[in-house]
Design a protein around this motif. Structure first.
Motif, PDB file in Angstrom:
ATOM      1  N   GLY A 166      50.175  18.046  58.073  1.00 36.17           N
ATOM      2  CA  GLY A 166      48.807  18.388  58.463  1.00 36.17           C
ATOM      3  C   GLY A 166      48.395  19.801  58.098  1.00 36.17           C
ATOM      4  N   ILE A 167      49.154  20.470  57.210  1.00 32.18           N
ATOM      5  CA  ILE A 167      48.797  21.822  56.786  1.00 32.18           C
ATOM      6  C   ILE A 167      48.898  21.917  55.263  1.00 32.18           C
ATOM      7  N   THR A 168      48.215  22.916  54.714  1.00 30.96           N
ATOM      8  CA  THR A 168      48.327  23.198  53.291  1.00 30.96           C
ATOM      9  C   THR A 168      49.422  24.235  53.093  1.00 30.96           C
ATOM     10  N   TRP A 169      50.487  23.830  52.419  1.00 34.00           N
ATOM     11  CA  TRP A 169      51.645  24.715  52.244  1.00 34.00           C
ATOM     12  C   TRP A 169      51.331  25.789  51.214  1.00 34.00           C
ATOM     13  N   LYS A 170      51.703  27.017  51.517  1.00 36.06           N
ATOM     14  CA  LYS A 170      51.403  28.136  50.623  1.00 36.06           C
ATOM     15  C   LYS A 170      52.556  28.407  49.665  1.00 36.06           C
ATOM     16  N   LYS A 171      52.225  29.078  48.590  1.00 34.28           N
ATOM     17  CA  LYS A 171      53.201  29.420  47.561  1.00 34.28           C
ATOM     18  C   LYS A 171      54.252  30.366  48.128  1.00 34.28           C
ATOM     19  N   SER A 172      55.504  30.111  47.798  1.00 35.44           N
ATOM     20  CA  SER A 172      56.576  31.034  48.161  1.00 35.44           C
ATOM     21  C   SER A 172      56.617  32.145  47.121  1.00 35.44           C
ATOM     22  N   ALA A 173      56.546  33.389  47.582  1.00 36.09           N
ATOM     23  CA  ALA A 173      56.561  34.525  46.645  1.00 36.09           C
ATOM     24  C   ALA A 173      56.804  35.812  47.408  1.00 36.09           C
ATOM     25  N   CYS A 174      57.453  36.764  46.730  1.00 37.76           N
ATOM     26  CA  CYS A 174      57.491  38.116  47.266  1.00 37.76           C
ATOM     27  C   CYS A 174      56.094  38.718  47.166  1.00 37.76           C
ATOM     28  N   VAL A 175      55.793  39.642  48.053  1.00 35.33           N
ATOM     29  CA  VAL A 175      54.457  40.222  48.104  1.00 35.33           C
ATOM     30  C   VAL A 175      54.110  40.909  46.792  1.00 35.33           C
ATOM     31  N   TYR A 176      55.098  41.460  46.118  1.00 31.93           N
ATOM     32  CA  TYR A 176      54.862  42.222  44.892  1.00 31.93           C
ATOM     33  C   TYR A 176      55.236  41.430  43.636  1.00 31.93           C
ATOM     34  N   CYS A 177      55.316  40.118  43.710  1.00 28.92           N
ATOM     35  CA  CYS A 177      55.740  39.318  42.562  1.00 28.92           C
ATOM     36  C   CYS A 177      54.696  39.374  41.449  1.00 28.92           C
ATOM     37  N   PRO A 178      55.073  39.807  40.237  1.00 27.27           N
ATOM     38  CA  PRO A 178      54.097  39.898  39.153  1.00 27.27           C
ATOM     39  C   PRO A 178      53.680  38.543  38.606  1.00 27.27           C
ATOM     40  N   PHE A 179      54.407  37.471  38.974  1.00 25.86           N
ATOM     41  CA  PHE A 179      54.070  36.134  38.494  1.00 25.86           C
ATOM     42  C   PHE A 179      53.097  35.418  39.418  1.00 25.86           C
ATOM     43  N   ASN A 180      52.717  36.051  40.515  1.00 31.69           N
ATOM     44  CA  ASN A 180      51.798  35.444  41.480  1.00 31.69           C
ATOM     45  C   ASN A 180      50.365  35.737  41.048  1.00 31.69           C
ATOM     46  N   ALA A 181      49.697  34.749  40.471  1.00 32.89           N
ATOM     47  CA  ALA A 181      48.341  34.934  39.956  1.00 32.89           C
ATOM     48  C   ALA A 181      47.408  35.362  41.090  1.00 32.89           C
ATOM     49  N   LEU A 182      46.670  36.447  40.877  1.00 32.43           N
ATOM     50  CA  LEU A 182      45.823  36.999  41.937  1.00 32.43           C
ATOM     51  C   LEU A 182      44.437  36.359  41.921  1.00 32.43           C
ATOM     52  N   ARG A 183      44.407  35.081  42.292  1.00 34.99           N
ATOM     53  CA  ARG A 183      43.123  34.406  42.478  1.00 34.99           C
ATOM     54  C   ARG A 183      42.607  34.745  43.862  1.00 34.99           C
ATOM     55  N   ASP A 184      41.428  34.200  44.205  1.00 36.84           N
ATOM     56  CA  ASP A 184      40.785  34.548  45.477  1.00 36.84           C
ATOM     57  C   ASP A 184      41.689  34.248  46.668  1.00 36.84           C
ATOM     58  N   ASP A 185      42.410  33.103  46.622  1.00 31.67           N
ATOM     59  CA  ASP A 185      43.258  32.750  47.765  1.00 31.67           C
ATOM     60  C   ASP A 185      44.421  33.736  47.912  1.00 31.67           C
ATOM     61  N   ALA A 186      44.931  34.242  46.779  1.00 29.99           N
ATOM     62  CA  ALA A 186      46.022  35.211  46.846  1.00 29.99           C
ATOM     63  C   ALA A 186      45.536  36.551  47.385  1.00 29.99           C
ATOM     64  N   ILE A 187      44.337  36.960  46.978  1.00 35.24           N
ATOM     65  CA  ILE A 187      43.748  38.199  47.501  1.00 35.24           C
ATOM     66  C   ILE A 187      43.537  38.085  49.002  1.00 35.24           C
ATOM     67  N   GLU A 188      43.067  36.934  49.445  1.00 33.60           N
ATOM     68  CA  GLU A 188      42.840  36.731  50.875  1.00 33.60           C
ATOM     69  C   GLU A 188      44.167  36.725  51.638  1.00 33.60           C
ATOM     70  N   ARG A 189      45.190  36.166  51.038  1.00 37.30           N
ATOM     71  CA  ARG A 189      46.504  36.170  51.675  1.00 37.30           C
ATOM     72  C   ARG A 189      47.021  37.592  51.827  1.00 37.30           C
TER      73      ARG A 189
END
Length: 401
Positions: A218-241
């Protein structure tokens, strides 16, 4: 081949591996073994977003406890491989995610004044995940287990590079949406194994995994990543996270500040600074935490030199020349050096440098040297020692001049 007595699932706590684990729990016909013979293992890097740990504790651990699934959490113990690993927990009734790990990847980055590299081999995963898990497997189940890791159906390139069969079967959970990640990632190449890939067998891409988890939990699972991971695309949802985790983002900004001080090109993201991104996003809480952090600690004056043997190929020497109470005193010392040398202070992204020598972009070998200031976290160091570096530096000086 040794008798198989267990299946290992490398659980990165992200979408793909969570979908595999959930389906094995919920659908007995999909299981490669009984749940009693399943070992779920996580290598805790120490800098994962805290909401990942929260969601695993709230939704995954209760299911594991109910089924008596063995969950092993391990971490790197120190900078050197000889320091071994730490077993954070090994339980069939897991109640806590040890997200803080032991020796963190961020400890390593601060120690070196660097950030993870967005090009080439994913070295941080090799050092803080693959190697750690391999050490535990070597001691506990080597030669008598199958190992499952979550590659999805679009990751055939990554799958091909993971095939190193030495009598074990390892299941990978890579999804079908990660072609770019496949091309640059070799996290598990050091593991000897016969691999198998549940998500490829099921034909599941990342979206399918997300929808399945939502249907079960019943939840939307979020991407596993370190906060400073350079491979984590900074889309709007990532900025909000990032906005939801200002303290972690503030610490990541400090890591980037150290990196930029010792290398003006050392941003976390390719051509983009996390510091500037966070400021532009209006994440004022994270920005304030970052600024208070660096302003409240000792600073140092650093001499930084690099010898480039080719494009992107450099040996570096960092010398901590003097430690000061704070940034104001360090800046005064840098200004004095600037005045005495007749070289103006140059600022880039708010970080000051006094350049003594700039590298060539076309002719190799080449050198660069500058003086800068930064938090006093990085010690004097060169890969093979300062004497070795000084010898090369002097020899190149004769060659160049």
């Amino acid at each position: 081949m040794a008798k198989t007595v267990a299946t290992i699932l490398s659980y990165g706590m992200g979408v793909e591996s969570s979908a595999i684990l959930l389906r094995w729990i919920m659908s007995p016909v999909t299981r490669p073994c009984s749940l009693e013979d399943l070992i779920v293992i996580t290598s805790q890097v120490g800098d994962e977003y805290t909401d990942t740990g929260r969601d695993v504790e709230a939704h995954i651990l209760p299911l594991m406890r109910a089924q008596g699934i063995r969950y092993v959490q391990v971490a790197r113990h120190g900078h050197l491989e000889g320091e071994g690993i730490t077993v954070l927990d090994d339980s069939r009734t897991p109640a806590r995610v040890f997200l803080e790990g032991d020796y963190k990847l961020s400890d390593e980055l601060k120690r070196n004044g660097t950030v993870p590299q967005y090009g080439g081999v994913h070295r941080c995963a090799l050092k803080f995940k693959a190697w750690v898990i391999e050490q535990w497997l070597e001691e506990h189940v080597r030669g008598r287990a199958r190992h499952a890791i979550g590659y999805n159906a679009d990751e055939t390139g990554r799958v091909a590079r993971s095939e190193y069969a030495f009598g074990e079967r390892i299941a990978f959970g890579f999804n079908v949406d990660e072609k770019s990640r496949i091309n640059r990632s070799c996290e598990y190449n050091t593991l000897s194994r016969e691999a198998f890939y549940p998500l490829l067998e099921w034909g599941w891409d990342r979206r399918t995994c997300i929808e399945y988890i939502r249907s079960v939990l019943g939840i939307t699972w979020k991407k596993s990543a370190c906060v400073y991971c350079p491979f984590n695309a900074l889309r709007d949802d990532a900025i909000e996270r990032q906005r939801e985790h200002p303290r972690q983002v503030g610490d990541a900004m400090r890591i980037e500040h150290l990196s930029l001080a010792l290398n003006p090109r050392g941003t976390i993201y390719k051509g983009r600074s996390l510091i500037q991104i966070t400021i532009e996003a209006g994440n004022d809480v994270a920005v304030e935490l970052y600024r208070k952090s660096i302003e409240s600690e000792p600073w140092a004056l650093y001499r930084v030199r690099r010898i480039y043997s080719g494009k992107g190929k450099a040996d570096r020497a960092v010398e901590k020349l003097h430690v000061f109470e704070g940034p104001a005193e360090a800046r005064m010392a840098l200004n004095t050096i600037s005045a005495s040398s007749g070289v103006a202070v140059e600022e880039l992204r708010g970080i000051p440098y006094v350049w003594h020598e700039r590298r060539s972009e076309t002719d190799f070998p080449t050198r660069e040297e500058f003086i800068t200031i930064a938090p006093a976290a990085v010690e004097t160091k060169a890969r093979y020692g300062l004497d070795w570096f000084d010898g090369r530096w002097s020899a190149l000086q004769l060659h160049l001049f």
